[in-house]
Scaffold this motif. Sequence first.
Motif, PDB file in Angstrom:
ATOM      1  N   GLY A 121       0.842  -1.193   0.000  1.00 43.56           N
ATOM      2  CA  GLY A 121       0.000   0.000   0.000  1.00 43.56           C
ATOM      3  C   GLY A 121       0.874   1.239   0.000  1.00 43.56           C
ATOM      4  N   ILE A 122       0.221   2.402   0.062  1.00 41.75           N
ATOM      5  CA  ILE A 122       0.976   3.654   0.101  1.00 41.75           C
ATOM      6  C   ILE A 122       0.504   4.486   1.285  1.00 41.75           C
ATOM      7  CG2 ILE A 122       1.378   3.748  -2.385  1.00 41.75           C
ATOM      8  CD1 ILE A 122      -0.801   5.976  -2.452  1.00 41.75           C
ATOM      9  N   GLY A 123       1.402   5.315   1.774  1.00 43.87           N
ATOM     10  CA  GLY A 123       1.063   6.314   2.775  1.00 43.87           C
ATOM     11  C   GLY A 123       1.198   7.677   2.129  1.00 43.87           C
ATOM     12  N   ILE A 124       0.280   8.586   2.413  1.00 45.10           N
ATOM     13  CA  ILE A 124       0.330   9.935   1.849  1.00 45.10           C
ATOM     14  C   ILE A 124       0.727  10.888   2.962  1.00 45.10           C
ATOM     15  CG2 ILE A 124      -0.982  11.756   0.724  1.00 45.10           C
ATOM     16  CD1 ILE A 124      -2.710   9.598  -0.545  1.00 45.10           C
ATOM     17  N   LEU A 125       1.802  11.640   2.734  1.00 43.31           N
ATOM     18  CA  LEU A 125       2.332  12.554   3.740  1.00 43.31           C
ATOM     19  C   LEU A 125       2.275  13.991   3.253  1.00 43.31           C
ATOM     20  CD1 LEU A 125       4.247   9.778   4.063  1.00 43.31           C
ATOM     21  CD2 LEU A 125       5.195  11.213   5.827  1.00 43.31           C
ATOM     22  N   SER A 126       2.053  14.892   4.185  1.00 42.32           N
ATOM     23  CA  SER A 126       2.115  16.323   3.903  1.00 42.32           C
ATOM     24  C   SER A 126       3.480  16.807   4.366  1.00 42.32           C
ATOM     25  CB  SER A 126       1.000  17.047   4.660  1.00 42.32           C
ATOM     26  OG  SER A 126       1.123  18.429   4.485  1.00 42.32           O
ATOM     27  N   THR A 127       4.327  17.210   3.427  1.00 47.02           N
ATOM     28  CA  THR A 127       5.686  17.646   3.741  1.00 47.02           C
ATOM     29  C   THR A 127       5.853  19.115   3.389  1.00 47.02           C
ATOM     30  OG1 THR A 127       6.597  17.150   1.554  1.00 47.02           O
ATOM     31  CG2 THR A 127       6.496  15.337   3.119  1.00 47.02           C
TER      32      THR A 127
ATOM     33  N   MET B 296       3.195  14.082  -0.744  1.00 46.01           N
ATOM     34  CA  MET B 296       3.977  13.023  -1.388  1.00 46.01           C
ATOM     35  C   MET B 296       3.560  11.677  -0.853  1.00 46.01           C
ATOM     36  SD  MET B 296       7.880  14.230  -1.098  1.00 46.01           S
ATOM     37  CE  MET B 296       8.521  15.702  -1.791  1.00 46.01           C
ATOM     38  N   LYS B 297       3.822  10.626  -1.644  1.00 44.97           N
ATOM     39  CA  LYS B 297       3.633   9.276  -1.118  1.00 44.97           C
ATOM     40  C   LYS B 297       4.878   8.885  -0.325  1.00 44.97           C
ATOM     41  CE  LYS B 297       5.215   6.753  -5.106  1.00 44.97           C
ATOM     42  NZ  LYS B 297       5.101   5.494  -5.744  1.00 44.97           N
ATOM     43  N   ASP B 298       4.765   7.832   0.464  1.00 50.69           N
ATOM     44  CA  ASP B 298       5.827   7.486   1.403  1.00 50.69           C
ATOM     45  C   ASP B 298       7.160   7.149   0.730  1.00 50.69           C
ATOM     46  OD1 ASP B 298       4.766   5.179   0.342  1.00 50.69           O
ATOM     47  OD2 ASP B 298       4.579   4.123   2.248  1.00 50.69           O
ATOM     48  N   ALA B 299       7.128   6.468  -0.397  1.00 56.19           N
ATOM     49  CA  ALA B 299       8.371   6.104  -1.082  1.00 56.19           C
ATOM     50  C   ALA B 299       9.106   7.349  -1.574  1.00 56.19           C
ATOM     51  CB  ALA B 299       8.080   5.166  -2.245  1.00 56.19           C
TER      52      ALA B 299
ATOM     53  N   ARG C  68      12.868   8.743  -0.564  1.00 57.39           N
ATOM     54  CA  ARG C  68      13.834   9.034  -1.620  1.00 57.39           C
ATOM     55  C   ARG C  68      14.344  10.473  -1.536  1.00 57.39           C
ATOM     56  NH1 ARG C  68      10.675   8.293  -5.777  1.00 57.39           N
ATOM     57  NH2 ARG C  68      10.732   6.051  -5.500  1.00 57.39           N
ATOM     58  N   ASN C  69      13.445  11.424  -1.239  1.00 59.59           N
ATOM     59  CA  ASN C  69      13.815  12.843  -1.169  1.00 59.59           C
ATOM     60  C   ASN C  69      14.235  13.283   0.226  1.00 59.59           C
ATOM     61  OD1 ASN C  69      13.198  13.161  -3.879  1.00 59.59           O
ATOM     62  ND2 ASN C  69      11.076  13.675  -3.454  1.00 59.59           N
ATOM     63  N   LYS C  70      14.262  12.346   1.178  1.00 60.72           N
ATOM     64  CA  LYS C  70      14.637  12.625   2.567  1.00 60.72           C
ATOM     65  C   LYS C  70      13.800  13.751   3.158  1.00 60.72           C
ATOM     66  CE  LYS C  70      19.237  10.774   2.167  1.00 60.72           C
ATOM     67  NZ  LYS C  70      20.652  10.967   2.425  1.00 60.72           N
ATOM     68  N   ALA C  71      12.482  13.593   3.024  1.00 57.89           N
ATOM     69  CA  ALA C  71      11.537  14.599   3.548  1.00 57.89           C
ATOM     70  C   ALA C  71      10.548  13.907   4.467  1.00 57.89           C
ATOM     71  CB  ALA C  71      10.809  15.284   2.405  1.00 57.89           C
ATOM     72  N   GLY C  72      10.464  14.359   5.689  1.00 63.37           N
ATOM     73  CA  GLY C  72       9.484  13.837   6.625  1.00 63.37           C
ATOM     74  C   GLY C  72       8.276  14.751   6.653  1.00 63.37           C
TER      75      GLY C  72
END
Length: 130
Positions: A100-106, A111-114, A118-122
């Motif tokens: 599955g995917i996780g959707i994050l607000s950075t 962005m999706k979790d992968a 990859r971009n080193k963003a939490g």
Amino acid sequence: MTDPISDFLTRLRNASKARLDECIAPHSMLKENVASILKTEGYVADYSNGTDAQGHKTLVVKMKYVDGAPAITGLKRVSTPGRRLYYRYTEIPRVLNGLGIGILSTSKGLMKDADCRRNKAGGELICNVW
């Protein structure tokens, strides 16, 4: 309404379980970005903007089905207005061991979790989709 994102995710979940052709929700840029990620990952067929009878902007999401089964089998809101959950890029949990995917607000946008790893963003984990 105290949590419009949760309302949008619930509308998507209900539409997929009821096997509706499309799901209509009030428009916001955050919801549109979530729909965009879901489209690129193959969970929904398409999305577009529209208006309702009162002239308010709406987001119309065309649902996707694979051999009659919904493409979205699970959709869960993780961070809520009462309990915000933030993760470093090294600590982002995997959804179903990567199925599955996780959707994050950075700070770089939604962005999706992968992509976050990859971009080193939490950031704040909005929802998990599988």
